[in-house]
Design a protein around this motif. Structure first.
Motif, PDB file in Angstrom:
ATOM      1  N   ARG A  63       0.872  -1.179   0.000  1.00 26.95           N
ATOM      2  CA  ARG A  63       0.000   0.000   0.000  1.00 26.95           C
ATOM      3  C   ARG A  63       0.909   1.229   0.000  1.00 26.95           C
ATOM      4  O   ARG A  63       1.533   1.552   1.018  1.00 26.95           O
ATOM      5  CB  ARG A  63      -0.923  -0.013   1.218  1.00 26.95           C
ATOM      6  N   LEU A  64       0.985   1.875  -1.139  1.00 21.68           N
ATOM      7  CA  LEU A  64       1.947   2.960  -1.300  1.00 21.68           C
ATOM      8  C   LEU A  64       1.489   4.229  -0.590  1.00 21.68           C
ATOM      9  O   LEU A  64       0.343   4.648  -0.705  1.00 21.68           O
ATOM     10  CB  LEU A  64       2.166   3.249  -2.789  1.00 21.68           C
ATOM     11  N   HIS A  65       2.422   4.816   0.127  1.00 19.39           N
ATOM     12  CA  HIS A  65       2.227   6.091   0.795  1.00 19.39           C
ATOM     13  C   HIS A  65       2.918   7.165  -0.044  1.00 19.39           C
ATOM     14  O   HIS A  65       3.679   6.864  -0.967  1.00 19.39           O
ATOM     15  CB  HIS A  65       2.833   6.021   2.210  1.00 19.39           C
ATOM     16  N   PHE A 109       9.886   8.476  -3.245  1.00 18.01           N
ATOM     17  CA  PHE A 109      11.139   7.727  -3.327  1.00 18.01           C
ATOM     18  C   PHE A 109      11.261   7.030  -4.675  1.00 18.01           C
ATOM     19  O   PHE A 109      12.316   7.052  -5.322  1.00 18.01           O
ATOM     20  CB  PHE A 109      11.240   6.707  -2.196  1.00 18.01           C
ATOM     21  N   LEU A 110      10.179   6.378  -5.106  1.00 17.91           N
ATOM     22  CA  LEU A 110      10.187   5.679  -6.397  1.00 17.91           C
ATOM     23  C   LEU A 110      10.421   6.649  -7.546  1.00 17.91           C
ATOM     24  O   LEU A 110      11.177   6.356  -8.484  1.00 17.91           O
ATOM     25  CB  LEU A 110       8.870   4.922  -6.589  1.00 17.91           C
ATOM     26  N   VAL A 160      12.225   6.381   9.400  1.00 17.02           N
ATOM     27  CA  VAL A 160      11.137   6.976   8.607  1.00 17.02           C
ATOM     28  C   VAL A 160      10.299   5.876   7.977  1.00 17.02           C
ATOM     29  O   VAL A 160       9.055   5.922   8.004  1.00 17.02           O
ATOM     30  CB  VAL A 160      11.709   7.912   7.519  1.00 17.02           C
ATOM     31  N   GLY A 161      10.953   4.861   7.408  1.00 12.95           N
ATOM     32  CA  GLY A 161      10.220   3.738   6.827  1.00 12.95           C
ATOM     33  C   GLY A 161       9.359   3.031   7.855  1.00 12.95           C
ATOM     34  O   GLY A 161       8.195   2.687   7.581  1.00 12.95           O
ATOM     35  N   TYR A 184       2.098   4.304  10.256  1.00 16.50           N
ATOM     36  CA  TYR A 184       1.032   5.210   9.830  1.00 16.50           C
ATOM     37  C   TYR A 184      -0.011   4.468   8.999  1.00 16.50           C
ATOM     38  O   TYR A 184      -1.224   4.666   9.176  1.00 16.50           O
ATOM     39  CB  TYR A 184       1.626   6.358   9.015  1.00 16.50           C
ATOM     40  N   GLN A 185       0.443   3.590   8.114  1.00 15.00           N
ATOM     41  CA  GLN A 185      -0.485   2.800   7.301  1.00 15.00           C
ATOM     42  C   GLN A 185      -1.351   1.897   8.174  1.00 15.00           C
ATOM     43  O   GLN A 185      -2.538   1.702   7.900  1.00 15.00           O
ATOM     44  CB  GLN A 185       0.287   1.967   6.269  1.00 15.00           C
TER      45      GLN A 185
END
Length: 462
Positions: free
Chosen positions: A92-94, A100-101, A447-448, A454-455
């Motif tokens: 699930r991309l934040h 970053f990608l 951070v990661g 957070y997710q």
């Protein structure tokens, strides 16, 4: 003596990497790669220097040099191998993930395009230096640690902070840089092709304008020590604020050791960054007395400089503010060169064309003392903006996790991630600070971890 020290280093490194790789590849604990980085990165340059001093072999240096990359890649491989079905893994991309990608995709485009005067090898090495921190972020993004495992991580940070201070005391006592004993200058000259400079036979970074020693402990230089201080102090502070009162002494000692190392490093940018971080913490906790105390200290410092300081110190401060100090003027010149390049080439001039890493050749370097402009020179305004957005959303998301999570250990990680990344903003303006792998990689992992938390918080509310 150097052979004995090298043998001890080799044995400790072998034991550490054997344990980590066994946990990563054979027991499915791929997250444990972070422990190796935590215990290896602060001593990285010291280990390489001692290795070359004892063996005189560049191959032996390379064996240690790539251990950090091997562990990160092995951890990513372990993550893939221990998923029952990697294609069904719930990615699930934040916003930070997407940024970053996009940043890495842009860097990959610049790697492939025949742009810039740097060799393909140097471009590939520079791209590797951008990719590995992103992979460390990815590991944190997919890590689930128990409270005990997180506590183990923080204990490592505390031990490093105290050990750095003790080495500083040792250096001060014998009035000699540790780097003068470890073969640092020889390693730089033979491996990095950097001639010794300055009055102490190391580099100019190891001395002040008044030719007094700036100490680096076991870090690569005083600037890395100064930046790493923010990590130790922030970790000690959040444990002090969120622990039982009877445990105050140890966390206070960690903070005092970190602060003392900051004085030993004598970094003006880090001093200011430290007070910015303290102000940030005071705002988070609504510690208004701390804010008032901070303003009182600043006012007291101004009064001292104006009316009581020595003439040399007074002009040192004035010259720093007005950019007439040699170091400050050097920063300004580098910024102007970088900005001129970005205006002339808004799409960038290619990888390995700016910055102070080994893959950037001196004759090709454009700018190099501002992390934002370094990316801007190489990948254009878009590259710089993406990097700024990554930092902004990293700090914002970590702060949200700190305020919303019910898990005390997760809150501590999020607090350190947000406060240190915020505190590092100023050093990023005056140095290629992403090369300070200890503070950079550990906080990217944090951070990661915070984005992952957070997710979870968001999914629980749905």
């Amino acid at each position: 003596m150097s052979l004995i020290i090298f043998a001890i280093i080799a044995i400790i490194s072998l034991v550490l990497i054997s344990w980590v790789l066994r946990m990563v590849l054979f027991e499915g604990k791929w997250e444990y790669g972070i422990y190796f980085l935590l215990l290896f990165l602060p001593f990285y340059i010291t280990i390489l220097s001692v290795t070359y001093l004892a063996t005189g072999s560049s191959l032996a240096v390379n064996a240690f040099q790539f251990l950090k990359e091997i562990v990160v890649l092995a951890s990513v491989l372990g993550f893939v191998l221990y998923q029952k079905n990697i294609f069904e893994y719930p990615f699930r991309l934040h916003r930070v993930d997407i940024l970053f990608l996009a940043f890495l995709t842009l860097a990959l485009v610049f790697l492939i395009l025949p742009l810039g005067e740097a060799s393909l090898l140097n471009k590939a090495l520079y791209f590797k230096n951008m990719l590995i921190p992103a992979l460390v972020y990815f590991l944190g993004r997919n890590t689930n640690f128990s409270n005990k495992e997180i506590e183990r991580l923080f204990k490592g940070i505390f031990i490093i902070a105290i050990a750095a201070f003790l080495v500083n005391v040792f250096e001060k006592t014998i009035d000699t840089h540790l780097q003068s004993l470890t073969g640092y200058a020889l390693f730089n000259e033979e491996i990095n092709e950097i001639e010794p400079t300055g009055h102490f036979g190391l580099t100019w970074t190891f001395e002040t304008q008044a030719v007094t020693k700036r100490l680096a402990s076991f870090f690569s230089d005083p600037l890395e020590l100064a930046s790493s201080v923010l990590l130790g102090f922030s970790a000690g502070l959040i444990w002090f604020l969120t622990s039982k009162r009877e445990n105050w002494f140890f966390y206070t000692m960690v903070m005092l050791c970190s602060l003392a190392s900051l004085f030993f490093a004598s970094s003006r940018a880090a001093f200011l960054a430290f007070f910015i971080m303290i102000f940030y913490v005071a705002v988070i906790f609504k510690l208004y007395r701390l804010i008032l105390s901070g303003f009182a200290l600043v006012l007291a410092f101004i009064i001292y400089v104006l009316f009581f300081a020595s003439e040399d110190f007074y002009y040192f401060i004035v010259d720093t503010i007005t950019f007439e100090n040699t170091s400050s003027m050097g920063h300004l010149v580098e910024w102007l060169l970088a900005l001129d390049s970005m205006i002339a080439n808004p799409l960038g001039i290619g990888l390995a064309m700016s910055g102070n890493v080994g893959s950037v050749e001196d004759e090709l370097r454009v700018g190099g003392e501002n992390q934002f402009l370094i990316y801007g020179v190489q990948m254009g305004w878009l590259g710089m903006i993406l990097y700024i957005l990554i930092l902004a959303y990293s700090i914002k998301t970590s702060l949200k996790v700190f305020n919303r999570t019910q898990e005390i250990m997760t809150a501590r990680i999020a607090f350190v991630a947000a406060s240190v990344k915020f505190g590092l903003l100023l050093p990023l303006f005056t140095a290629n600070a992403e090369v300070y792998t200890y503070v950079s990689w550990i906080t990217w992992w944090m951070v990661g971890y915070s984005v992952h938390a957070y997710q979870r918080i968001i999914s629980q509310k749905r």
